[in-house]
Design an enzyme around this catalytic site. Sequence first.
Site, short mmCIF file in Angstrom:
data_model
loop_
_atom_site.label_atom_id
_atom_site.label_comp_id
_atom_site.label_asym_id
_atom_site.label_seq_id
_atom_site.Cartn_x
_atom_site.Cartn_y
_atom_site.Cartn_z
N LEU A 272 0.66 -1.26 -0.01
CA LEU A 272 -0.11 -0.13 -0.12
C LEU A 272 0.69 1.13 -0.03
O LEU A 272 0.26 2.42 0.26
CB LEU A 272 -0.81 -0.06 1.20
CG LEU A 272 -1.86 -1.44 1.22
CD1 LEU A 272 -2.67 -1.17 2.25
CD2 LEU A 272 -2.67 -1.32 0.05
N CYS A 273 2.09 1.06 -0.32
CA CYS A 273 3.11 2.29 -0.37
C CYS A 273 3.03 2.98 -1.72
O CYS A 273 2.64 2.27 -2.75
CB CYS A 273 4.37 1.96 0.21
SG CYS A 273 4.90 1.78 1.72
N HIS A 274 2.92 4.24 -1.62
CA HIS A 274 2.77 5.09 -3.14
C HIS A 274 4.09 5.02 -3.83
O HIS A 274 5.15 5.12 -3.16
CB HIS A 274 2.38 6.44 -2.77
CG HIS A 274 1.02 6.54 -2.27
ND1 HIS A 274 0.74 6.47 -1.08
CD2 HIS A 274 -0.26 6.78 -2.95
CE1 HIS A 274 -0.46 6.55 -0.83
NE2 HIS A 274 -1.11 6.79 -1.69
N MET B 195 8.58 4.82 5.30
CA MET B 195 8.59 3.32 4.86
C MET B 195 9.99 3.25 4.16
O MET B 195 10.45 2.16 4.15
CB MET B 195 7.50 2.90 4.33
CG MET B 195 6.21 2.73 5.14
SD MET B 195 6.46 1.75 6.62
CE MET B 195 6.96 0.42 6.24
N GLU B 196 10.17 4.25 3.31
CA GLU B 196 11.47 4.04 2.35
C GLU B 196 12.70 4.14 3.30
O GLU B 196 13.60 3.51 2.78
CB GLU B 196 11.34 5.29 1.54
CG GLU B 196 10.26 5.07 0.38
CD GLU B 196 9.06 5.39 0.70
OE1 GLU B 196 8.10 4.93 -0.05
OE2 GLU B 196 8.64 5.62 1.97
N ASP C 145 23.70 -11.31 3.87
CA ASP C 145 23.76 -12.15 2.79
C ASP C 145 25.35 -12.22 2.51
O ASP C 145 25.83 -13.34 2.15
CB ASP C 145 23.01 -11.51 1.68
CG ASP C 145 23.30 -12.23 0.28
OD1 ASP C 145 23.15 -13.58 0.51
OD2 ASP C 145 23.86 -11.66 -0.85
#
Length: 158
Positions: free
Chosen positions: A75-77, A113-114, A128
Amino acid sequence: MTELTHINQNGEANMVDVSGKQDTVREARAEAFIGMNAETLQMIMSGNHHKGDVFATARIAGIQAAKRTWELIPLCHPLLLSKVEVNLTALPESNQVRIESLCKLTGKTGVEMEALTAASVAALTIYDMCKAVQKDMVISQVRLLEKCGGKSGHFVAA
């Protein structure tokens, strides 16, 4: 209490309509830590890792992840980020790497969120690259440090 903005009146997931909002400068900072053995951290710091520069790779991965957050979190733009910065600091006294990210734009929605995605993916990239020498590294304390801009105002983590 504030309502959950991504849930509609029927209780369904919904992308927020930001079309009526004014563009404002928005900025967010986040952090994450990854703990490891002293030997693993020393290998990273000395540049002796056979896969190359761990910090440079993690930095680029974090930047790339911030730009693609909208593809990872439903739901992030999609955002036109004007700045993404990822800084990594070795902390030999605690056998950790601290990752801090900064995201910035002028737009209708925030960049929390970014910033969180950038810090998280940078930590995952370190994992990793180093898992061949240590599998029990621990990613922890992923959190928003600060955000400013937008209607919810300025937030600084305690």
